[in-house]
Design an enzyme around this catalytic site. Structure first.
Site, PDB file in Angstrom:
ATOM      1  N   GLN A 161      14.270  29.628  29.228  1.00  0.00           N
ATOM      2  CA  GLN A 161      15.164  29.785  30.365  1.00  0.00           C
ATOM      3  C   GLN A 161      16.207  30.835  30.010  1.00  0.00           C
ATOM      4  O   GLN A 161      17.005  30.639  29.090  1.00  0.00           O
ATOM      5  CB  GLN A 161      15.844  28.464  30.710  1.00  0.00           C
ATOM      6  CG  GLN A 161      16.663  28.495  32.000  1.00  0.00           C
ATOM      7  CD  GLN A 161      15.839  28.209  33.241  1.00  0.00           C
ATOM      8  OE1 GLN A 161      14.651  27.911  33.137  1.00  0.00           O
ATOM      9  NE2 GLN A 161      16.454  28.284  34.405  1.00  0.00           N
ATOM     10  N   HIS A 190      21.622  24.857  23.817  1.00  0.00           N
ATOM     11  CA  HIS A 190      22.220  25.514  24.978  1.00  0.00           C
ATOM     12  C   HIS A 190      23.353  26.460  24.564  1.00  0.00           C
ATOM     13  O   HIS A 190      24.386  26.530  25.232  1.00  0.00           O
ATOM     14  CB  HIS A 190      22.741  24.456  25.950  1.00  0.00           C
ATOM     15  CG  HIS A 190      22.724  24.873  27.389  1.00  0.00           C
ATOM     16  ND1 HIS A 190      23.444  25.956  27.867  1.00  0.00           N
ATOM     17  CD2 HIS A 190      22.068  24.364  28.463  1.00  0.00           C
ATOM     18  CE1 HIS A 190      23.256  26.073  29.165  1.00  0.00           C
ATOM     19  NE2 HIS A 190      22.413  25.115  29.557  1.00  0.00           N
ATOM     20  N   HIS A 222      19.132  18.404  32.686  1.00  0.00           N
ATOM     21  CA  HIS A 222      19.454  18.135  31.276  1.00  0.00           C
ATOM     22  C   HIS A 222      19.580  16.641  30.983  1.00  0.00           C
ATOM     23  O   HIS A 222      20.387  16.218  30.163  1.00  0.00           O
ATOM     24  CB  HIS A 222      20.717  18.874  30.859  1.00  0.00           C
ATOM     25  CG  HIS A 222      20.607  20.362  30.900  1.00  0.00           C
ATOM     26  ND1 HIS A 222      19.418  21.025  30.661  1.00  0.00           N
ATOM     27  CD2 HIS A 222      21.537  21.325  31.150  1.00  0.00           C
ATOM     28  CE1 HIS A 222      19.619  22.338  30.749  1.00  0.00           C
ATOM     29  NE2 HIS A 222      20.893  22.541  31.061  1.00  0.00           N
ATOM     30  N   GLU A 237      17.200  29.592  26.334  1.00  0.00           N
ATOM     31  CA  GLU A 237      16.874  28.190  26.059  1.00  0.00           C
ATOM     32  C   GLU A 237      15.358  28.023  25.954  1.00  0.00           C
ATOM     33  O   GLU A 237      14.644  28.118  26.951  1.00  0.00           O
ATOM     34  CB  GLU A 237      17.414  27.296  27.166  1.00  0.00           C
ATOM     35  CG  GLU A 237      18.904  27.430  27.420  1.00  0.00           C
ATOM     36  CD  GLU A 237      19.284  26.896  28.789  1.00  0.00           C
ATOM     37  OE1 GLU A 237      18.972  25.715  29.071  1.00  0.00           O
ATOM     38  OE2 GLU A 237      19.871  27.648  29.588  1.00  0.00           O
TER      39      GLU A 237
END
Length: 349
Positions: free
Chosen positions: A287, A177, A104, A314
């Site tokens: 994700q 997120h 990230h 995500e």
């Protein structure tokens, strides 16, 4: 729109929240800290209003914790192998903050910064946050100007629209997120919630460091198959190496070979509340993270969160795609526009 003082961070930087409510009593609350989705309150099948995203009580809690609840991740979401990549013959090294990799974009992420409010459209229940990320920021090249627009529609959709432009070739791979719990953020494990992922393929990882092998593998015949809806927890402890690596689901699902086409990526459902969430994106990957590593901590309203109390969907490029020739690339050329949208739509049944 209702603006409220949320608190302060660091040396007294003031943080605010901005709340929008549609005609169906759905409320979206966002903050200029990390362009974060703080609350998402939707009615269940009985009309009871439930907050379906995990979050914190104060802005300092977002700074002090590392779960990224509801934040915008940038400049590059997910993992980069060894934190290293090459553009135009020059190699760039990022901070290593996840085993031997960059996750990230490192500890100085966009999630911990106050964004500017660029525009508010109260009639459209919409707000645009803007951030300037200078050349060399987090180790990335190029002065990058980005915006994210949150819109709450009367169709009970939360739309996230990301835009950006850089003056040099760089990596851009933004995502949100949020951790969802369709029984309510305070309700505990999400393992009994039903999930469908509209992907026939996923990207297996090499080991517990979660860097893809480069293969795009079929989900059929494996616990990774969510093409038919099933409880999140049904196969989460299966005797399958990929699940052992991540302690459960924490994998990229290949929605399409390339980014740019809007499609349904997933649908989730809580039998307890009847709340349904459909998710759409123009990204090529998603994700799915089942919250395996949520450590015990205090969230909104004094609620204690723990392992698998929320799940993430995500939307972004595949992990480590800047280094993987077979994956669609998150390389943004100088002067070109980064433009991506993800939508979460809520209903009941």
């Amino acid at each position: 729109m209702q603006k409220e003082f949320y608190g302060t961070i660091n040396d007294g930087i003031e943080i605010s929240t901005y709340s929008f409510t549609n005609k169906n009593n759905v409320t979206m609350k966002v903050t200029d800290l990390g362009a974060t989705l703080v609350d998402l309150i939707v009615p269940d099948r009985d009309g009871v209003l439930r907050d379906v995203v995990l979050g914190y009580e104060t802005p300092q809690d977002y700074i002090d914790n590392t779960c990224y609840f509801g934040t915008v991740i940038g400049r590059c979401g997910n993992r980069i192998d060894k934190g290293r990549f090459t553009i135009n013959g020059k190699t760039y090294q990022l901070v290593i903050n996840d085993n031997e990799n960059n996750l990230h974009s490192g500890p100085d992420g966009y999630d911990g910064r106050r964004w500017d409010v660029k525009a508010v459209d109260e009639a459209a229940n919409s707000i645009t946050f803007a951030l300037a990320s200078p050349d060399g920021d987090q180790g990335f090249p190029g002065n990058l100007q980005i915006t994210v627009t949150y819109t709450l529609t009367d169709d009970n959709e939360v739309k996230l629209h990301y835009e950006g432009v850089s003056d040099a070739d760089t990596v851009v791979n933004l995502t949100n997120h949020s951790y969802f719990n369709l029984a309510g953020h305070e309700s505990g494990s999400v393992e009994d919630q039903i999930l469908m992922i509209a992907a026939d393929y996923y990207t297996p990882v090499r080991d517990a460091q979660s860097i893809p092998t480069g293969e795009i593998a079929p989900v059929a015949g494996t616990p990774m198959d969510f093409t038919t809806p099933k409880p999140i927890g049904r196969d989460i402890s299966a005797d399958f190496d990929q699940l052992k690596f991540g302690g459960g689901f924490d994998h990229n699902f290949a929605l399409s070979p390339k980014a740019g086409t809007m499609k349904k990526m997933a649908e989730a459902y809580s039998e307890k509340t009847g709340i349904v969430m459909e998710a759409f994106t123009d990204c090529c990957g998603m994700q799915f993270y089942a919250g395996n590593s949520i450590y015990e901590q205090k969230g909104k309203g004094g609620v204690t969160y723990g392992k698998r109390h929320g799940f993430c969907l995500e939307s972004h490029y595949y992990p480590n795609s800047i280094n993987q020739e077979g994956f669609d690339s998150p390389l943004l050329r100088a002067g070109e526009k980064y433009d991506s949208e993800t939508i979460y739509r809520f209903s009941v049944r």
